[in-house]
Structures are given as structure tokens and as C-alpha cells.
Design a protein around this motif. Structure first.
Motif, mmCIF file in Angstrom:
data_model
loop_
_atom_site.group_PDB
_atom_site.id
_atom_site.type_symbol
_atom_site.label_atom_id
_atom_site.label_comp_id
_atom_site.label_asym_id
_atom_site.label_seq_id
_atom_site.Cartn_x
_atom_site.Cartn_y
_atom_site.Cartn_z
ATOM 1 N N ALA A 31 -1.619 3.171 2.568
ATOM 2 C CA ALA A 31 -2.977 3.041 2.049
ATOM 3 C C ALA A 31 -3.028 2.369 0.685
ATOM 4 N N TYR A 32 -1.882 2.191 0.047
ATOM 5 C CA TYR A 32 -1.857 1.732 -1.330
ATOM 6 C C TYR A 32 -1.149 0.391 -1.481
ATOM 7 N N ALA A 33 -1.643 -0.399 -2.413
ATOM 8 C CA ALA A 33 -0.865 -1.508 -2.935
ATOM 9 C C ALA A 33 0.191 -0.916 -3.868
ATOM 10 N N MET A 34 1.303 -1.622 -3.993
ATOM 11 C CA MET A 34 2.395 -1.118 -4.821
ATOM 12 C C MET A 34 2.805 -2.153 -5.855
ATOM 13 N N GLY A 35 3.323 -1.672 -6.949
ATOM 14 C CA GLY A 35 3.777 -2.565 -7.993
ATOM 15 C C GLY A 35 5.078 -2.084 -8.604
ATOM 16 N N TRP A 36 5.782 -3.027 -9.211
ATOM 17 C CA TRP A 36 6.969 -2.718 -10.006
ATOM 18 C C TRP A 36 6.719 -3.187 -11.440
ATOM 19 N N PHE A 37 7.118 -2.358 -12.372
ATOM 20 C CA PHE A 37 6.994 -2.641 -13.791
ATOM 21 C C PHE A 37 8.323 -2.306 -14.459
ATOM 22 N N ASP A 52 0.540 -6.045 -1.416
ATOM 23 C CA ASP A 52 -0.619 -5.359 -0.857
ATOM 24 C C ASP A 52 -0.182 -4.309 0.166
ATOM 25 N N SER A 53 -1.140 -3.559 0.676
ATOM 26 C CA SER A 53 -0.816 -2.410 1.519
ATOM 27 C C SER A 53 -0.085 -2.802 2.803
ATOM 28 N N SER A 54 -0.342 -4.009 3.304
ATOM 29 C CA SER A 54 0.301 -4.431 4.548
ATOM 30 C C SER A 54 1.649 -5.107 4.326
ATOM 31 N N GLY A 55 1.894 -5.509 3.089
ATOM 32 C CA GLY A 55 3.108 -6.261 2.799
ATOM 33 C C GLY A 55 2.955 -7.746 3.007
ATOM 34 N N GLY A 56 1.745 -8.185 3.312
ATOM 35 C CA GLY A 56 1.537 -9.592 3.606
ATOM 36 C C GLY A 56 1.301 -10.468 2.392
ATOM 37 N N TYR A 95 9.968 0.927 -13.097
ATOM 38 C CA TYR A 95 9.045 1.891 -12.514
ATOM 39 C C TYR A 95 8.331 1.287 -11.310
ATOM 40 N N CYS A 96 8.107 2.097 -10.289
ATOM 41 C CA CYS A 96 7.194 1.696 -9.235
ATOM 42 C C CYS A 96 5.895 2.487 -9.395
ATOM 43 N N ALA A 97 4.819 1.932 -8.858
ATOM 44 C CA ALA A 97 3.519 2.548 -9.014
ATOM 45 C C ALA A 97 2.628 2.181 -7.837
ATOM 46 N N ALA A 98 1.624 3.020 -7.581
ATOM 47 C CA ALA A 98 0.701 2.825 -6.467
ATOM 48 C C ALA A 98 -0.721 2.644 -6.981
ATOM 49 N N ALA A 99 -1.427 1.715 -6.360
ATOM 50 C CA ALA A 99 -2.806 1.423 -6.754
ATOM 51 C C ALA A 99 -3.636 1.162 -5.499
ATOM 52 N N PHE A 100 -4.948 1.060 -5.693
ATOM 53 C CA PHE A 100 -5.831 0.796 -4.560
ATOM 54 C C PHE A 100 -5.900 -0.682 -4.218
ATOM 55 N N GLY A 101 -5.387 -1.518 -5.083
ATOM 56 C CA GLY A 101 -5.347 -2.945 -4.826
ATOM 57 C C GLY A 101 -4.282 -3.590 -5.678
ATOM 58 N N THR A 102 -3.838 -4.791 -5.289
ATOM 59 C CA THR A 102 -2.817 -5.463 -6.080
ATOM 60 C C THR A 102 -3.362 -5.804 -7.466
ATOM 61 N N SER A 103 -2.512 -5.673 -8.456
ATOM 62 C CA SER A 103 -2.931 -5.925 -9.825
ATOM 63 C C SER A 103 -1.723 -6.125 -10.705
ATOM 64 N N HIS A 104 -1.924 -6.892 -11.790
ATOM 65 C CA HIS A 104 -0.905 -7.026 -12.824
ATOM 66 C C HIS A 104 -1.101 -5.973 -13.919
ATOM 67 N N PRO A 106 -1.223 -2.441 -15.536
ATOM 68 C CA PRO A 106 -0.700 -1.095 -15.283
ATOM 69 C C PRO A 106 -1.776 -0.017 -15.293
ATOM 70 N N ASP A 107 -2.879 -0.257 -15.990
ATOM 71 C CA ASP A 107 -3.955 0.740 -16.048
ATOM 72 C C ASP A 107 -4.633 0.936 -14.693
ATOM 73 N N GLU A 108 -4.439 0.015 -13.783
ATOM 74 C CA GLU A 108 -5.066 0.139 -12.465
ATOM 75 C C GLU A 108 -4.185 0.881 -11.466
ATOM 76 N N TYR A 109 -3.013 1.294 -11.899
ATOM 77 C CA TYR A 109 -2.109 2.028 -11.022
ATOM 78 C C TYR A 109 -2.288 3.516 -11.237
ATOM 79 N N ARG A 110 -2.460 4.221 -10.134
ATOM 80 C CA ARG A 110 -2.831 5.622 -10.212
ATOM 81 C C ARG A 110 -1.616 6.552 -10.242
ATOM 82 N N PHE A 111 -0.579 6.207 -9.502
ATOM 83 C CA PHE A 111 0.590 7.072 -9.386
ATOM 84 C C PHE A 111 1.833 6.299 -9.830
ATOM 85 N N TRP A 112 2.720 7.007 -10.535
ATOM 86 C CA TRP A 112 3.920 6.397 -11.090
ATOM 87 C C TRP A 112 5.152 7.227 -10.750
#
Length: 122
Positions: A31-37, A52-56, A95-104, A106-112
């Protein structure tokens, strides 16, 4: 809630490779987009990559484009960061983090996650 746990960090020589993993538990990762920081001592947390959530769709910071690759396996609730051609300046806590959409941003990531140390020796 999503709990994220990074692994795969360590000490590597310049020019080497590492693959970081980020395992998720709790709510379904798909359900989440993911990021690495990453964050080096005395510096701000920097964006590296997002998917993005699908990996596409993936996007990268210029500093790692062509060297790092983000991917995900939703069946395993795991996100990866393949890091090649590592440089001493890549040394940081990752760090990895989860957000509701792809973003650069870090404030848009909800879980770390708690982070994993990567050290690149000259």
C-alpha cells in the motif's frame, strides 16, 4: 502501523557493492511507496531513491543515479537498495521509510526504520 527493519549494512572497500534490505511488518507493504535515505554524522538526512507501491516507477538522487537501484518484492514485504561502485563519501547510516506516494521529501514519509550503518573504506 508499519514496522521497518533494515539490514545488509557493513564495511566495504571503495568500488565494492552492498545490497540493503528493508523488511516490513504490520500493515501490508504494497500500500505504500518506499524510500531510502542516508545520514552522515553532522549532516542532514538525504534522499537517495524512491519507488512506487507497484515497483513500476523509481526515482533517484543525482548523487546515486546509475550506481544505486531500488526495488521491491511485495510478496516478501521487502524493499531493496542495490549499491554498486561505492565511494567513501557514501559512508552513512541508511534508512528506509514508507509514504503514501513517492517523494524526495523526508517529511512526507510516515514510517521509518532504525537504520543500518554503511562504511566505505578508501
Amino acid at each position: 502501523q508499519v514496522r521497518l527493519v533494515e539490514s545488509g549494512g557493513g564495511l566495504v572497500q571503495a568500488g565494492g557493492s552492498l545490497r540493503l534490505s528493508c523488511a516490513a511488518s504490520g500493515r501490508t507493504l504494497w500500500a505504500y511507496a518506499m524510500g531510502w535515505f542516508r545520514q552522515a554524522p553532522g549532516k542532514e538526512r538525504d534522499f537517495l531513491a524512491t519507488v512506487d507501491s507497484s515497483g513500476g516507477f523509481g526515482d533517484y538522487a543525482d548523487s546515486v543515479k546509475g550506481r544505486f537501484t531500488i526495488s521491491r518484492d511485495n510478496a516478501k514485504s521487502t524493499v531493496y537498495l542495490q549499491m554498486n561502485s561505492l565511494k567513501p563519501e557514501d559512508t552513512a547510516v541508511y534508512y528506509c521509510a514508507a509514504a503514501f506516494g513517492t517523494s524526495h521529501n523526508p517529511d512526507e514519509y510516515r514510517f521509518w526504520g532504525q537504520g543500518t550503518q554503511v562504511t566505505v573504506s578508501p
